[in-house]
Design a protein around this motif. Structure first.
Motif, PDB file in Angstrom:
ATOM      1  N   LYS A  19       0.831  -1.202   0.000  1.00  0.00           N
ATOM      2  CA  LYS A  19       0.000   0.000   0.000  1.00  0.00           C
ATOM      3  C   LYS A  19       0.864   1.251   0.000  1.00  0.00           C
ATOM      4  O   LYS A  19       0.607   2.203  -0.741  1.00  0.00           O
ATOM      5  N   HIS A  20       1.913   1.245   0.844  1.00  0.00           N
ATOM      6  CA  HIS A  20       2.822   2.388   0.881  1.00  0.00           C
ATOM      7  C   HIS A  20       3.559   2.541  -0.439  1.00  0.00           C
ATOM      8  O   HIS A  20       3.778   3.651  -0.907  1.00  0.00           O
ATOM      9  N   LEU A  21       3.952   1.409  -1.028  1.00  0.00           N
ATOM     10  CA  LEU A  21       4.677   1.452  -2.295  1.00  0.00           C
ATOM     11  C   LEU A  21       3.795   2.016  -3.404  1.00  0.00           C
ATOM     12  O   LEU A  21       4.259   2.827  -4.219  1.00  0.00           O
ATOM     13  N   ALA A  24       3.455   5.763  -2.768  1.00  0.00           N
ATOM     14  CA  ALA A  24       4.709   6.452  -3.067  1.00  0.00           C
ATOM     15  C   ALA A  24       4.986   6.485  -4.557  1.00  0.00           C
ATOM     16  O   ALA A  24       5.473   7.491  -5.092  1.00  0.00           O
ATOM     17  N   THR A  25       4.661   5.396  -5.246  1.00  0.00           N
ATOM     18  CA  THR A  25       4.901   5.338  -6.688  1.00  0.00           C
ATOM     19  C   THR A  25       4.022   6.341  -7.425  1.00  0.00           C
ATOM     20  O   THR A  25       4.503   7.104  -8.268  1.00  0.00           O
ATOM     21  N   GLY A  26       2.730   6.333  -7.105  1.00  0.00           N
ATOM     22  CA  GLY A  26       1.823   7.270  -7.764  1.00  0.00           C
ATOM     23  C   GLY A  26       2.179   8.710  -7.477  1.00  0.00           C
ATOM     24  O   GLY A  26       2.242   9.544  -8.391  1.00  0.00           O
ATOM     25  N   ALA A  27       2.438   9.023  -6.195  1.00  0.00           N
ATOM     26  CA  ALA A  27       2.800  10.392  -5.833  1.00  0.00           C
ATOM     27  C   ALA A  27       4.131  10.791  -6.448  1.00  0.00           C
ATOM     28  O   ALA A  27       4.315  11.930  -6.882  1.00  0.00           O
ATOM     29  N   SER A 269      -3.576   6.826 -11.749  1.00  0.00           N
ATOM     30  CA  SER A 269      -4.269   5.590 -11.423  1.00  0.00           C
ATOM     31  C   SER A 269      -3.710   4.960 -10.144  1.00  0.00           C
ATOM     32  O   SER A 269      -4.471   4.518  -9.270  1.00  0.00           O
ATOM     33  N   MET A 270      -2.381   4.921 -10.020  1.00  0.00           N
ATOM     34  CA  MET A 270      -1.754   4.356  -8.815  1.00  0.00           C
ATOM     35  C   MET A 270      -2.124   5.165  -7.577  1.00  0.00           C
ATOM     36  O   MET A 270      -2.443   4.603  -6.531  1.00  0.00           O
TER      37      MET A 270
END
Length: 283
Positions: A19-21, A24-27, A269-270
């Motif tokens: 969930k954190h990944l 973090a990826t989307g942001a 989307s992420m």
């Protein structure tokens, strides 16, 4: 410690990490494009609209990492400057439908009765037409350009937000804290916008992240059809349209702006999926 305990603990940590990944990826992707847009005058090696007949259709090289187009313009510079336009399309194209739909859904869901019936019949009328056809018809009437695109998105895109907010308001207005607010003599406006709306808007925020993908793709499609951003302005959809005639001989003209659209859409989307997990919203 038992094997089952270790296994459940591992699954739990893996879920939290994923969930954190995702968040973090989307942001991170969106932050990258924001920085790219704000730093375009510094990062772009060439003027995005400067034509050079001697450098037409050059393949990617050290001098032009993304190659040049049929007018000799540097594709990398045009992709960087195009970030500004496409980010603007995604954000503004979502903001107006979000605000209009939230206002309509809040009023319809809270008051109910004839007010709700009138607004929902208007929603049904708009939903009776295909989204893209109705949007293109409005743009064709108003004339090509970003302003027309934003107006078309505002007139067509608000219905989804209105339905989401209305559904939440119908449930929340009968909740214990809403009844308590009424018994304390709070005004309807205060109950609507200070007590109910903050609890109803979470689903719409998550939906807005996913809707930004649709808006981004719609903006690129409209520009591709010649009804959105007009040449020679650097915009990814325009660049794809300009390079389609050279797809077999100069693939880089369409490849890099196309990849940029995919990456930015992936970031939205992420981030939307991660926010949905954190807020407990399931689309």
């Amino acid at each position: 410690m038992s094997v089952d305990t270790l296994s459940s603990g591992f699954v739990g940590w893996r879920t939290i990490f994923s969930k954190h990944l995702m968040l973090a990826t989307g942001a991170g992707i969106l932050l990258f494009f924001v920085l790219l847009a704000t730093s375009a005058p510094v990062l772009a090696p060439y003027d995005p609209i400067l034509q050079n007949g001697d450098a037409r259709l050059q393949a990617p090289s050290l001098l032009h990492p993304f190659g040049t187009d049929n007018f000799g313009r540097d594709v990398l510079s045009r992709v960087i400057w195009g970030t500004r336009i496409d980010l603007q399309i995604a954000l503004i194209g979502v903001a107006f439908p979000f605000l209009i739909g939230t206002a309509v859904g809040t009023i319809a869901g809270f008051f109910g009765g004839i007010v709700d019936a009138l607004f929902m019949r208007l929603v049904d009328i708009i939903l009776a037409f295909p989204f893209l056809v109705l949007m293109l018809s409005i743009i064709a009437i108003l004339g090509p350009g970003l302003g027309s695109f934003y107006i078309a998105m505002a007139l067509v895109g608000w219905v989804s937000y209105a339905r989401l907010i209305r559904a939440q308001m119908l449930v929340l207005k009968n909740s214990d804290y809403a009844v308590a607010a009424v018994s304390l003599g709070f005004s309807r406006m205060r109950i609507m916008f200070r007590h109910l709306l903050p609890n109803a808007v979470a689903g719409s925020i998550v939906f807005a992240m996913s809707d930004a993908v649709l808006v981004l793709l719609s903006g690129a499609a409209v520009s591709y059809l010649g009804l959105g951003v007009q040449p020679p302005v650097a915009e990814w959809g325009v660049m794809v349209a300009e390079g389609q005639s050279f797809i077999t001989t100069a693939w880089w003209i369409t490849l890099f702006p196309g990849l940029s659209i995919v990456c930015l859409a992936f970031g939205f989307s992420m981030l939307g999926d991660a926010l949905g997990e954190r807020l407990g919203v399931h689309e």
